[in-house]
Design an enzyme around this catalytic site. Structure first.
Site, PDB file in Angstrom:
ATOM      1  N   LYS A 164       0.836  -1.210   0.000  1.00 50.02           N
ATOM      2  CA  LYS A 164       0.000   0.000   0.000  1.00 50.02           C
ATOM      3  C   LYS A 164       0.868   1.257   0.000  1.00 50.02           C
ATOM      4  O   LYS A 164       0.533   2.266  -0.626  1.00 50.02           O
ATOM      5  CB  LYS A 164      -0.931  -0.007   1.222  1.00 50.02           C
ATOM      6  CG  LYS A 164      -1.825   1.232   1.357  1.00 50.02           C
ATOM      7  CD  LYS A 164      -2.786   1.340   0.196  1.00 50.02           C
ATOM      8  CE  LYS A 164      -3.774   2.486   0.208  1.00 50.02           C
ATOM      9  NZ  LYS A 164      -3.683   3.576   1.073  1.00 50.02           N
ATOM     10  N   GLU A 171       0.828   6.863  -6.478  1.00 52.13           N
ATOM     11  CA  GLU A 171      -0.272   7.859  -6.472  1.00 52.13           C
ATOM     12  C   GLU A 171       0.295   9.291  -6.454  1.00 52.13           C
ATOM     13  O   GLU A 171      -0.169  10.159  -7.195  1.00 52.13           O
ATOM     14  CB  GLU A 171      -1.118   7.559  -5.232  1.00 52.13           C
ATOM     15  CG  GLU A 171      -2.284   8.432  -4.939  1.00 52.13           C
ATOM     16  CD  GLU A 171      -2.941   7.959  -3.619  1.00 52.13           C
ATOM     17  OE1 GLU A 171      -3.442   6.826  -3.560  1.00 52.13           O
ATOM     18  OE2 GLU A 171      -2.941   8.724  -2.639  1.00 52.13           O
TER      19      GLU A 171
HETATM   20  O1  5RP Z   1      -4.254   6.064   1.181  1.00 46.34           O
HETATM   21  C1  5RP Z   1      -4.868   6.980   0.670  1.00 46.34           C
HETATM   22  C2  5RP Z   1      -5.254   6.956  -0.752  1.00 46.34           C
HETATM   23  O2  5RP Z   1      -4.728   5.842  -1.410  1.00 46.34           O
HETATM   24  C3  5RP Z   1      -5.195   8.132   1.543  1.00 46.34           C
HETATM   25  O3  5RP Z   1      -6.127   8.987   0.992  1.00 46.34           O
HETATM   26  C4  5RP Z   1      -3.968   8.837   1.997  1.00 46.34           C
HETATM   27  O4  5RP Z   1      -4.235   9.602   3.120  1.00 46.34           O
HETATM   28  C5  5RP Z   1      -3.371   9.732   0.949  1.00 46.34           C
HETATM   29  O5  5RP Z   1      -2.032  10.018   1.288  1.00 46.34           O
HETATM   30  P1  5RP Z   1      -1.491  11.501   1.530  1.00 46.34           P
HETATM   31  O6  5RP Z   1      -2.335  12.106   2.632  1.00 46.34           O
HETATM   32  O7  5RP Z   1      -0.062  11.325   1.938  1.00 46.34           O
HETATM   33  O8  5RP Z   1      -1.667  12.232   0.222  1.00 46.34           O
END
Ligand code: 5RP
Length: 291
Positions: A164, A171
């Site tokens: 993850k 992401e």
């Molecule tokens: O796991 C997630 C999406 O996949 C969460 O929305 C996560 O909080 C996003 O990460 P960040 O706050 O570091 O942008």
């Protein structure tokens, strides 16, 4: 089956609903009594029949640690704890050992899907011993998206959160790429409708994706994002991805740059750019802008 679910916020609340829709019984506990089915972890554990499965869905770090500490005192041998939060994968082994000392199993599970997961299902990446995973399997099946994909037993304890974490690193870099492209399109006069360019990319292109769809949603709500400040927080997983890359000597330039871009977004004025301006001025007499 019966499940105890701790943490009924944006993620946990919808997960409870999706698991119930699949026909399972979920007892939820949250510090907010308006959301909770029971008033304490003790009551939650007392009402579940053994072997119990308790899914922890609270913020990573201290909140997860104290919940696991408390569950370690309340649960019995043969029960299983699932950490479904965005915990650092290095915490998992510690949690597994703490619980194993009492005969309690542990499974770590990275969950992706955000507020859309209730309807679309949640992508799940889990790690742990097969016998513990098997006890949670009906819940995984209820949460995952329809079809064959969207859930994986990634390996031993820690593998779920590691997977993850890397997912979130990807992401970061994907969001950064869309954001940079969007800014460049907005900058030039020749492109008169950036939102429609983004919308058109949703079909047929190499770069179509769910994140692109969400970018179009955001532009439909606020065409030039005028209502937002250019400021982005981070929850830790991007940092941990970069740290893991350093530990393993794996080059991650795109993910690292996208993490650093968020840090830059939090500065009103850039101290390092002051130094660059000062040095250009020193060696070349180049003009500086003063406050
Ligand atoms: O796991 C997630 C999406 O996949 C969460 O929305 C996560 O909080 C996003 O990460 P960040 O706050 O570091 O942008």
């Amino acid at each position: 089956m019966e499940l105890g679910l701790v943490g009924l916020g944006k993620m946990g609340g919808n997960m409870r609903e999706r698991i119930r829709r699949a026909g399972h019984t979920v007892l939820g506990y949250d510090r907010n009594p308006d959301l909770a089915d029971v008033h304490s972890l003790e009551e939650l554990v007392g009402k579940l029949q053994g072997p119990r499965v308790v899914w922890v869905m609270v913020p990573a770090g201290a909140a997860t640690q104290s919940t696991i500490d408390e569950l370690a005192e309340l649960l019995e041998p043969g029960d299983v704890v699932v950490d479904g939060g965005n915990s650092r994968w290095t915490d998992d082994e510690k949690h597994a050992e703490e619980l194993a000392a009492k005969g309690i199993g542990f499974v770590d599970c990275g969950v992706s899907g955000g507020v859309w997961g209730l309807e679309n299902g949640y992508a799940l990446m889990y790690g742990g011993d097969p016998e513990n995973v098997a006890k949670v399997q009906p819940v995984f099946d209820a949460l995952k998206p329809e079809g064959d994909l969207g859930a994986v037993h990634a390996g031993k304890v820690g593998a779920g959160h590691f997977a993850k974490m890397v997912h979130n690193g990807i992401e970061y870099a994907m969001m950064q790429a869309y954001a940079e492209g969007w800014e460049l399109l907005e900058k030039v006069d020749s492109v008169t409708d950036v939102r429609e360019v983004f919308r058109s990319w949703q079909e047929g292109t190499v770069i179509r994706s769910w994140l692109l769809d969400l970018a179009v949603n955001a532009l439909d709500e606020d065409e030039h994002l005028d209502e937002l400040r250019g400021y982005a927080q981070d929850s830790g997983e991007g940092r941990w991805t970069v740290e893991a890359a350093i530990d393993n000597a794996v080059p991650l330039p795109a993910i690292t740059a996208s993490l650093f871009a968020r840090f830059a977004s939090r500065q009103e004025d850039s101290p390092q750019m002051k130094m660059i301006a000062a040095l250009r001025n020193q060696f070349g007499g180049h003009a500086v802008e003063k406050k």
